[in-house]
Design a protein around this motif. Structure first.
Motif: not given
Length: 625
Positions: A163, A165, A167-168, A411-415, A425, A447
């Motif tokens: 998905t 780096l 994303v959000t 950005y940040k990742q949401d798991w 992650g 990632f």
């Protein structure tokens, strides 16, 4: 070319491998799964799901006008599907998306792709049968990203998460800008993910927050739009380098070599045949930083970066070992202007030639300021004092009242969609950031972020490692991780790696790191020479090993040889022969010390030489030379 995927084709009830994400990492994961994965029977084919209507990931959906790759095509391309030699070294983002579509079509993976399909959740099956231990719940979407029909379930043996780096959007809360209650007189703001065209910046007073490559791009785009005023908010600092080495003038001679900087580090004795003590101590990084700083001073008059006169990092963090190089250097001429201080005598000897300013604006400037603490009731930015090493920067004392703030804050990742028991992650994946010993059927691909280099070829080699591990074809790697950038444990980004060191480590894990004698025996002196003088191009790791490709030899003899030719004789002496000879001495010395120690230890009752001398590589505990 736009890939015509199969969004309306029914999803299989079972999948040998489920790939989540349709960017470069997802596509290369699917390609290797189809080509090298375990054979599947009817009704359990591998499948890639992508929530957007087309593939391309960040390059398709996070791009903007005039954006282009900052990593070279030579390093960014996959190992067995290359750009033509006539293509630009740094293609535009739409052109790279076209390349990805061509890649999918060329290798026939289109039938396994489902676009407009969003993953809602992924959970372990309580009582798995026949190895199908993962249950994915998916939702089909229309072009407006609205649900179509009921969610669909798929059982999968393996899951590859790609998905990405980006994303959000990471949106810091700044009082007076975007905090609650909403400010009355605060400026308008947007995150860089919403920026698409220069017209969004034209005639505005723009404050760009963030000094990464996107921030530098948008500061430059603001000047070119043109905006009426441009500021750039920087926290600690950045390290600026042009993505192409040219525009140096030395002793009256102008160097325009057009050499992408990410292809200049050579393999021999810097990435391959490196003694374990040298690798673990990061001696190569510190020495190269020491030398590069002095060369930069000779060529440009400053050691903070390449012709960088402001916004610098603290001296102890300036270098390859610590940060991501910012290769979007087009804005530097506008940042430098108030601070440029090269003496006339030095300029006669050597200097960097800035491109001409835009027509109609003879003296545009980007005022560099600290990252604001807040905005007051009149919409003015309130700044802290800049760090001590940037005390010369004074624009923060003047009024900064933008009407548009652009947050280039990453950005940040949401798991949250991952069920109980899954790694949260790559940080929880102890095997090279790819997977965990607890479950080798789950992989996180794409990632890590290289300091200088590109994610797609890293993702290709990560996929190779994952396939071998999940199929039980290799042992879990046990060699030390010497590739992490030496960032602070409090840094927001904890996934930085040195590109060539990481690629070299993966190749050894996989069994595709070519030995010099092996290369000479199979391919002759020419391929051996190109390998020694070349950078960590992914094609080198397809010459031997479990993923050996019959295309690799020709690519090495043509395209990769061309990257060495372009350096010229002097370039190959200074960028190849001298570093190789220097690091050869260091590595051979370490080898002789270890062998002498091993022989002397039983005679004099000494302990054996240590295998691991590394400190915690993710923290800044070692001072540079």
């Amino acid at each position: 070319m736009v890939l015509v995927a199969t969004p309306n084709r029914d999803l299989p009830k079972r999948a040998s491998t489920l790939v989540i994400g349709g960017g470069p990492a997802g596509l290369v994961s699917l390609k290797y799964t189809v080509e090298y994965g375990e054979k599947w029977t009817d009704g359990e084919e591998p499948v890639l799901v992508e929530m957007e209507s087309e593939i391309g990931g960040t390059f398709k959906w996070r791009g903007y006008e005039n954006a282009e790759l900052v990593s070279s095509k030579q390093l960014t391309c996959f190992s067995d599907f290359r750009y033509p030699l006539s293509a630009p070294d740094h293609p535009s983002l739409p052109n790279f998306v076209e390349y990805l579509n061509s890649y999918a079509a060329h290798f026939g993976i289109t039938p396994y792709i489902r676009t407009s399909t969003k993953l809602i959740s992924l959970n372990y099956v309580s009582s798995p049968e026949d190895g199908y231990k993962h249950l994915a719940v998916l939702q089909r979407l229309n072009l407006d990203q609205e649900p179509i029909g009921e969610p669909v379930e798929i059982l999968a043996k393996n899951v590859i998460i790609t998905t990405g780096l980006h994303v959000t959007p990471n949106i810091p809360i700044i009082p007076g800008l975007n905090s609650e209650p909403k400010p009355i007189n605060g400026p308008k703001w947007l995150h860089s993910s919403s920026y698409k065209y220069r017209s969004q910046l034209e005639s505005r007073k723009v404050l760009v927050l963030g000094a990464g490559e996107t921030g530098m791009d948008l500061a430059y785009e603001s000047v070119m739009s043109p905006a009426s005023k441009v500021w750039m908010g920087v926290r600690t600092g950045f390290l600026s380098f042009p993505k192409v080495l040219n525009n140096f003038r030395v002793l009256g001679f102008t160097f325009n070599g057009n050499l992408p900087i990410d292809g200049l580090i050579t393999n021999l004795f810097e990435d391959t045949y490196v003694h374990k003590w040298v690798a673990q101590s990061h001696l190569r990084w510190f020495i190269s930083d020491l030398i590069i700083k002095r060369v930069l001073w000779v060529l440009t008059g400053t050691m903070a970066g390449c012709n960088q006169w402001a916004g610098e990092l603290p001296p102890e963090r300036q270098g390859r070992a610590y940060v991501f190089l910012n290769k979007s250097a087009k804005a530097m001429q506008f940042i430098n202007r108030p601070f440029y201080n090269l003496s006339p005598i030095h300029k006669l000897f050597a200097h960097y030639i800035d491109p001409p300013p835009p027509k109609g604006n003879d003296d545009p400037t980007i005022d560099i300021v600290p990252f604001p603490k807040s905005f007051d009731e009149n919409g003015r930015a309130v700044f802290p004092h800049p760090p001590n090493h940037r005390s010369k920067e004074l624009a923060w004392k003047e009024e900064c009242k933008p009407d548009l703030v652009v947050l280039c804050t990453g950005y940040k990742q949401d798991w949250n969609w991952l069920g109980e028991g899954y790694p949260r992650g790559p940080e929880e994946c102890e095997i090279r950031g790819v997977c965990s010993e607890k479950d080798l059927t789950v992989g996180f691909i794409g990632f890590v972020r290289p300091g200088v280099g590109a994610i797609p070829p890293i993702a290709e080699m990560q996929t190779q490692l994952f396939l071998l591990l999940s199929q039980g074809r290799i042992a879990i790697p046990s060699s030390p991780e010497t590739y992490h950038l030496l960032h602070s444990p409090t840094s927001r980004i904890q996934y930085g790696v040195d590109h060539s060191t990481y690629m070299s480590t993966l190749s050894k894990d996989i069994g595709s790191s070519p030995g010099l004698f092996e290369l000479w025996w199979q391919y002759g002196w020419f391929v051996l020479f190109v390998y020694c003088f070349g950078a960590a191009f992914p094609t080198f790791f397809r010459l031997t090993g479990p993923f050996k490709s019959d295309k690799a030899k020709r690519i090495v003899e043509t395209e990769l040889w061309e990257t060495i030719q372009r350096r010229g004789l002097l370039g190959n002496i200074f960028m190849g022969v001298i570093p190789m000879a220097f690091y050869a001495i260091i590595n051979i010395t370490a080898y002789l010390i270890e062998k002498t120690w091993s022989l002397a230890a039983p005679l004099f009752g000494l302990p054996p030489p240590p295998d691991n001398i590394a400190t915690e590589t993710k923290c800044i505990k070692v001072k540079p030379l």
